[in-house]
Write a protein that holds these residues in place. Structure first.
Motif, mmCIF file in Angstrom:
data_model
loop_
_atom_site.group_PDB
_atom_site.id
_atom_site.type_symbol
_atom_site.label_atom_id
_atom_site.label_comp_id
_atom_site.label_asym_id
_atom_site.label_seq_id
_atom_site.Cartn_x
_atom_site.Cartn_y
_atom_site.Cartn_z
ATOM 1 N N ARG A 324 37.315 -37.955 23.349
ATOM 2 C CA ARG A 324 37.021 -36.583 23.796
ATOM 3 C C ARG A 324 38.349 -35.871 24.060
ATOM 4 N NH1 ARG A 324 32.187 -36.690 28.131
ATOM 5 N NH2 ARG A 324 32.064 -34.517 27.395
ATOM 6 N N PRO A 325 39.049 -35.495 23.019
ATOM 7 C CA PRO A 325 40.433 -35.016 23.148
ATOM 8 C C PRO A 325 40.605 -33.769 24.005
ATOM 9 C CG PRO A 325 39.572 -34.588 20.947
ATOM 10 C CD PRO A 325 38.591 -35.502 21.620
ATOM 11 N N TRP A 326 39.690 -32.836 23.930
ATOM 12 C CA TRP A 326 39.852 -31.601 24.704
ATOM 13 C C TRP A 326 39.635 -31.852 26.191
ATOM 14 C CZ3 TRP A 326 42.376 -27.751 22.711
ATOM 15 C CH2 TRP A 326 42.393 -27.594 21.320
ATOM 16 N N LEU A 327 38.727 -32.769 26.494
ATOM 17 C CA LEU A 327 38.544 -33.142 27.892
ATOM 18 C C LEU A 327 39.758 -33.926 28.390
ATOM 19 C CD1 LEU A 327 36.627 -33.018 30.281
ATOM 20 C CD2 LEU A 327 35.539 -35.131 29.469
ATOM 21 N N LEU A 328 40.327 -34.747 27.511
ATOM 22 C CA LEU A 328 41.553 -35.471 27.862
ATOM 23 C C LEU A 328 42.691 -34.493 28.133
ATOM 24 C CD1 LEU A 328 43.345 -37.995 28.095
ATOM 25 C CD2 LEU A 328 43.580 -37.968 25.597
ATOM 26 N N LEU A 329 42.792 -33.468 27.309
ATOM 27 C CA LEU A 329 43.814 -32.446 27.515
ATOM 28 C C LEU A 329 43.665 -31.794 28.886
ATOM 29 C CD1 LEU A 329 46.050 -30.485 26.437
ATOM 30 C CD2 LEU A 329 44.167 -29.053 25.610
ATOM 31 N N LEU A 330 42.443 -31.406 29.234
ATOM 32 C CA LEU A 330 42.185 -30.783 30.533
ATOM 33 C C LEU A 330 42.516 -31.743 31.672
ATOM 34 C CD1 LEU A 330 41.048 -28.374 32.135
ATOM 35 C CD2 LEU A 330 38.776 -29.403 31.877
ATOM 36 N N PHE A 331 42.175 -33.009 31.486
ATOM 37 C CA PHE A 331 42.437 -34.022 32.513
ATOM 38 C C PHE A 331 43.939 -34.218 32.702
ATOM 39 C CE2 PHE A 331 41.864 -38.682 33.874
ATOM 40 C CZ PHE A 331 41.669 -38.319 35.197
ATOM 41 N N CYS A 332 44.685 -34.267 31.583
ATOM 42 C CA CYS A 332 46.148 -34.420 31.656
ATOM 43 C C CYS A 332 46.775 -33.265 32.427
ATOM 44 C CB CYS A 332 46.744 -34.474 30.258
ATOM 45 S SG CYS A 332 46.383 -35.972 29.319
ATOM 46 N N TYR A 333 46.369 -32.056 32.093
ATOM 47 C CA TYR A 333 46.959 -30.883 32.723
ATOM 48 C C TYR A 333 46.591 -30.834 34.210
ATOM 49 C CZ TYR A 333 48.231 -26.057 33.659
ATOM 50 O OH TYR A 333 48.795 -24.937 34.191
ATOM 51 N N ALA A 334 45.329 -31.107 34.527
ATOM 52 C CA ALA A 334 44.899 -31.079 35.922
ATOM 53 C C ALA A 334 45.645 -32.114 36.752
ATOM 54 C CB ALA A 334 43.389 -31.318 36.005
ATOM 55 N N LEU A 335 45.836 -33.312 36.199
ATOM 56 C CA LEU A 335 46.568 -34.343 36.926
ATOM 57 C C LEU A 335 48.013 -33.942 37.164
ATOM 58 C CD1 LEU A 335 45.460 -37.844 35.552
ATOM 59 C CD2 LEU A 335 45.203 -36.949 37.862
ATOM 60 N N ALA A 336 48.634 -33.353 36.146
ATOM 61 C CA ALA A 336 50.029 -32.924 36.297
ATOM 62 C C ALA A 336 50.159 -31.893 37.411
ATOM 63 C CB ALA A 336 50.550 -32.358 34.980
ATOM 64 N N VAL A 337 49.247 -30.938 37.453
ATOM 65 C CA VAL A 337 49.280 -29.918 38.498
ATOM 66 C C VAL A 337 49.012 -30.546 39.861
ATOM 67 C CG1 VAL A 337 48.186 -27.816 39.377
ATOM 68 C CG2 VAL A 337 48.634 -28.057 36.919
ATOM 69 N N LEU A 338 48.008 -31.404 39.948
ATOM 70 C CA LEU A 338 47.655 -32.029 41.224
ATOM 71 C C LEU A 338 48.794 -32.886 41.773
ATOM 72 C CD1 LEU A 338 43.926 -33.048 40.577
ATOM 73 C CD2 LEU A 338 44.768 -31.273 42.132
ATOM 74 N N VAL A 339 49.480 -33.617 40.910
ATOM 75 C CA VAL A 339 50.597 -34.446 41.356
ATOM 76 C C VAL A 339 51.773 -33.572 41.789
ATOM 77 C CG1 VAL A 339 52.312 -36.146 40.620
ATOM 78 C CG2 VAL A 339 49.917 -36.440 39.970
ATOM 79 N N SER A 340 51.960 -32.437 41.130
ATOM 80 C CA SER A 340 53.097 -31.572 41.454
ATOM 81 C C SER A 340 52.981 -30.946 42.842
ATOM 82 C CB SER A 340 53.230 -30.462 40.407
ATOM 83 O OG SER A 340 52.205 -29.484 40.546
#
Length: 380
Positions: A324-340
């Motif tokens: 599910r690549p588009w959901l993976l993309l959203l998950f990657c971006y959300a994690l990056a923001v949350l960790v920042s």
């Protein structure tokens, strides 16, 4: 050590006389721009690192090169401003170290620790010379010497742990060069210094790319993209800073001319025209109509930039949402923001001076002349 009130007044006058007055507005869109550029890099890297065909349009229609070069333009303006408004060389370098290194150090160490859980090697094999060399290379901004950890991400399309960090080496080299550049500008003027540096940078980049093409050796391509080759973008930012000491930046002409030069660079003289075009366009937009205080809750762009690559690599290695690549993309971006967010509040912010505009949530405006609580100027 502090001076007396009279000595403090004299010191403040000397500092004010040395520092050029700036017409750069404190209300600007620089933080918003950096957040957008960091987000662009995340999207492109998500496409490249997953290797999923569905995400391929991201690195076709979004350019991480433009994002990184725009970062360099903004750095050229803000770092020269930081030096011009620092009390001393030590103060300047102290600000730069506190802004960049604590979060960088933590991310490198966490990646090395996390690699123990991801490596295909045994713990004793992993905790050997390879990991030690990785730490030494990356903690000294020489990640190109050893970008991968032993046995980690070997089945991913790319094995580098944090491929985004190459730009930090360029930034640090620019930090070291700024005092010399500013000294030259004070002696000979901005035009006589920045224009030759710009042209020499273009020549360096052209020579490096030519050698890479002729020899088919990636080393020359890598070498071309280091500080001398990227100095054009820093020079445009620095030039905008010095222009603002004489007059308000002509926002609309900057945007129009920048767009035209950027368009023209697609057809001829790209190395010469692109940095000016992109720089004018970026700074014109950054100092155009104010779009609100983007730093109100913190400056998360740096954190997003330095954590997103290992996050994406880890999710790819663990095959999370691989179908599910588009959901993976959203998950990657959300994690990056949350960790920042905790990275900013618990690490980055804690190492800044109490009067830093970032710590006060005011964005990259103009720092005040440093004083202590009694109103006296702190002597260096």
């Amino acid at each position: 050590m502090t001076t007396s009130a009279s000595d403090g007044t004299a010191t403040a006058a000397a500092v004010a006389q040395r520092r050029p007055s700036s017409s750069l507005p404190s209300r600007n869109n620089l933080d918003l721009a950096r957040f957008m550029f960091a987000s662009m890099v995340v999207l492109v890297h998500a496409s490249v690192l997953t290797g999923h065909p569905a995400l391929a349009p991201l690195h076709v229609y979004i350019s991480s090169d433009i994002a990184v070069q725009s970062f360099f333009v903004i750095s050229g303006l803000l770092i020269v401003q930081s030096y011009e408004r620092s009390r001393s060389l030590r103060s300047y370098f102290g600000k730069r170290v506190r802004r960049v290194y604590p979060a960088y150090l933590l991310v490198i160490l966490l990646c090395a620790a996390g690699g123990l859980a991801l490596t295909r090697l045994t713990a004793s094999e992993y905790l050997g010379a390879g990991t030690l060399k990785y730490l030494v290379a990356n903690l000294t901004f020489l990640n190109f010497l050893l970008p991968a950890l032993p046995g980690v991400f070997e089945d991913n399309p790319m094995s580098a742990v944090n491929g985004s960090l190459w730009t930090l080496k360029v930034e640090v080299a620019f930090y070291l060069a700024v005092p010399l550049i500013v000294l030259a500008v004070r002696r000979w003027g901005a035009v006589r210094v920045l224009v030759p540096l710009y042209l020499l940078s273009v020549l360096y980049m052209a020579l490096g790319l030519l050698l890479a093409e002729r020899t088919q050796h990636a080393f020359f391509d890598l070498l071309a993209k280091q500080l001398p080759g990227q100095l054009t973008y820093f020079c445009v930012g620095a030039g905008a800073y010095y222009l603002a000491q004489r007059r308000a930046l002509p926002i609309l002409p900057m945007i129009v001319v920048g767009a035209l030069l950027l368009l023209a660079s697609q057809f001829f003289l790209p190395l010469l025209l692109r940095p000016v075009g992109l720089g004018l366009l970026v700074l014109g937009a950054a100092y155009g109509p104010w779009l609100g205080n983007w730093s109100r809750y913190g400056d998360f762009s740096y954190g997003i930039y330095i954590v997103h690559f290992p996050i994406i690599q880890t999710l790819v290695a663990l095959r999370v949402l691989e179908d599910r690549p588009w959901l993976l993309l959203l998950f990657c971006y959300a994690l990056a923001v949350l960790v920042s967010v905790p990275l900013w509040h618990l690490v980055e912010k804690q190492f800044l001076r109490s009067d830093s505009h970032y710590r006060n949530g005011e964005g990259p405006g103009v720092d005040p002349v440093p004083t202590n609580t009694s109103g006296r100027v702190n002597a260096v």
